[in-house]
Design an enzyme around this catalytic site. Structure first.
Site, PDB file in Angstrom:
ATOM      1  CE  LYS A 112      -4.038  -1.953   1.667  1.00 56.90           C
ATOM      2  NZ  LYS A 112      -3.964  -3.341   1.767  1.00 56.90           N
TER       3      LYS A 112
HETATM    4  C1  LIG Z   1      -4.402  -4.544   1.143  1.00 53.16           C
HETATM    5  C2  LIG Z   1      -3.828  -5.775   0.892  1.00 53.16           C
HETATM    6  C3  LIG Z   1      -4.067  -6.803   0.297  1.00 53.16           C
HETATM    7  C4  LIG Z   1      -5.301  -6.587  -0.794  1.00 53.16           C
HETATM    8  O1  LIG Z   1      -5.152  -5.672  -1.594  1.00 53.16           O
HETATM    9  P1  LIG Z   1      -6.255  -5.325  -2.494  1.00 53.16           P
HETATM   10  O2  LIG Z   1      -5.942  -3.896  -3.356  1.00 53.16           O
HETATM   11  O3  LIG Z   1      -7.352  -4.589  -1.645  1.00 53.16           O
HETATM   12  O4  LIG Z   1      -6.987  -6.332  -3.421  1.00 53.16           O
HETATM   13  C5  LIG Z   1      -3.259  -7.908   0.200  1.00 53.16           C
HETATM   14  N1  LIG Z   1      -2.152  -8.021   0.934  1.00 53.16           N
HETATM   15  C6  LIG Z   1      -1.932  -6.966   1.935  1.00 53.16           C
HETATM   16  C7  LIG Z   1      -0.681  -7.248   2.924  1.00 53.16           C
HETATM   17  C8  LIG Z   1      -2.634  -5.806   1.966  1.00 53.16           C
HETATM   18  O5  LIG Z   1      -2.180  -5.112   2.844  1.00 53.16           O
END
Ligand SMILES: *Cc1c(COP(=O)(O)O)cnc(C)c1O
Length: 461
Positions: A112
């Site tokens: 993220k």
């Molecule tokens: C947010 C997240 C996901 C999922 O990603 P999306 O874009 O919501 O599909 C997967 N793994 C981790 C570690 C995350 O923080």
């Protein structure tokens, strides 16, 4: 570049306005009116350039009209300067034809950061030009809050307030939110659970007087700016493996569908992608939808990959919009049915989705077994989310190289990792002092008035 809503009734906006608005006024999500394709030569020319340069070339047309080239280059440079790896998104080999894209070298050790760090810099420049100051308020069960704090800490035009459920996040997650010392960062420990935090956040956005008074803004995963930032690493990794001269496939651990939707945009932008594989944990609404065409909400069962524990996958609406030939009315009617439990996707739309995506799931036991197997076979310690991806990817291997996205560093989930493979997962050296840093947090009752009072006091308005 102009942006339209998936429900067809909100005003058409520029990149900057779509980013600052977040959710469209008709309840839809903003998507670009068109996706300009890169030529084979342009893609080939990405070989050997820095991550930042590739980011500039891939994203530039999408911000056209909102930021100058010079501004945008500087925004990108600042966004990725705090990463702990020169390559930003390095690729490592797991086995023959199967590679892991490490997206966890940012300040909070999860993918993220790629989006949040960029959003922070984009907001800063846009707000400075407008002479505006805003208050970002978010609710988090762990990862998103710290990523938002890291992205906005120290920026002049933004206060960032993050609500998390008191006593219900891990020590690493809490400390990532409570130890930044900048005065524009406010960690709020709310009495209640994550659903309470989200409900209070929603209340705040619906309290128009308060919303205008503090200039409330959100940066949740439906923000188009976040999706855009994630398109870049599909290009850099594919080019490293020989694209555009050969195709590659991707497997993406998926929750809210943001990350994998970015892969779909990369494909529309011209990247020759063979398979785009959705990998879910036991909360498998997306896998079930791909199998049956029925999108029905269930109960969330907590898992060892908590960032993928979702009931409703908000960015899926963007894929549906294309699947229905960009008919906002069709999307609107499906979303209305979702409120009463679910909907069935039409045959034509399902055919479209099946052409674009395949899917798989990993149970809790399969996820742990994959952490153990990967460690024994490669010495690579996977976080549980990445392990879901690797397990599903292994079921989809062909002659085309497969890239699995590793979405978080194992140190964020040390207990699950230790249980699975017996290994400790230490924090990287640049973060080793996390447990010595001073914490700063305000405990708040889980009611709207108490929260509003605390936020007013914190931002000094
Ligand atoms: C947010 C997240 C996901 C999922 O990603 P999306 O874009 O919501 O599909 C997967 N793994 C981790 C570690 C995350 O923080």
């Amino acid at each position: 570049m102009r942006y339209v809503s998936t429900r067809g009734e909100a005003p058409v906006l520029s990149f900057e306005d779509a980013m600052l608005t977040g959710l469209a006024r008709d309840g839809g999500l903003y998507v670009p009116e068109t996706v300009p394709t890169m030529t084979s030569d342009e893609i080939a020319a990405l070989a050997g350039v820095s991550y930042e340069e590739a980011a500039f070339r891939v994203m530039r047309p999408f911000v056209e009209g909102s930021f100058s080239d010079e501004e945008f280059r500087e925004i990108i440079a600042k966004a990725y300067a705090g990463f702990g790896h020169e390559a930003r998104a390095p690729l490592v080999q797991l086995e023959s034809g199967h590679f892991l894209l490490e997206l966890f070298h940012g300040p909070t050790l999860a993918f993220k950061d790629f989006a949040m760090q960029l959003i922070g810099q984009l907001f800063q420049v846009a707000l400075a030009k407008r002479g505006e100051k805003i208050t970002i308020v978010g609710a988090t069960s762990g990862d998103t809050g710290s990523a938002a704090i890291e992205a906005f800490r120290g920026l002049d035009n933004v206060d960032v307030c993050i609500l998390y459920p008191h006593g219900r996040v891990s020590d690493v997650q809490r400390r990532q939110m409570t130890t930044p010392s900048e005065s524009n960062v406010h960690a709020l420990a709310v009495d209640g659970d994550f659903d309470d935090c989200q409900a209070r956040l929603k209340d705040m956005f619906n309290d128009f007087e308060f919303r205008d008074e503090v200039k409330l803004a959100g940066v949740n995963s439906i923000n188009w700016g976040r999706v855009l930032a994630q398109v870049v690493y599909y290009f850099t990794s594919a080019v490293a493996l020989g694209a555009p001269h050969r195709k590659v496939s991707f497997t993406v651990p998926t929750g809210n569908f943001g990350d994998i939707f970015a892969g779909y945009i990369a494909k529309k932008r011209g990247l020759p992608i063979d398979q785009l594989v959705i990998a879910t944990n036991q909360n498998d609404i997306l896998h079930r939808t791909m199998e049956t065409g029925a999108y029905t909400k269930g109960e969330v069962t907590p898992s060892i990959s908590p960032s993928m524990d979702i009931q409703v996958s908000s960015n899926f609406e963007r894929a549906l919009f294309d699947a229905y030939g960009r008919d906002g009315k069709a999307v609107q009617s499906q979303m209305a049915d979702l409120a009463s439990g679910g909907f069935t996707i039409s045959q034509g739309a399902m055919e479209f989705l099946k052409e674009q995506f395949t899917s798989g799931r990993a149970s809790e036991d399969e996820t742990s077994a994959e952490i153990k197997r990967s460690f024994e076979a490669t010495n690579e310690v996977l976080c549980p989310h990445s392990a879901v991806g690797v397990k599903v990817a292994r079921e989809h291997l062909t002659d085309t190289p497969m890239i699995t996205l590793a979405t978080a560093h194992p140190a964020k989930f040390p207990a699950a990792v230790k249980d699975a493979c017996g290994q400790d997962a230490p924090l990287p050296p640049r973060m080793a002092d996390l447990f010595d840093r001073e914490e700063r947090v305000t405990r708040v009752a889980g009611d709207l008035d108490a929260l509003k009072a605390v936020i007013r006091e914190k931002i000094g308005r």
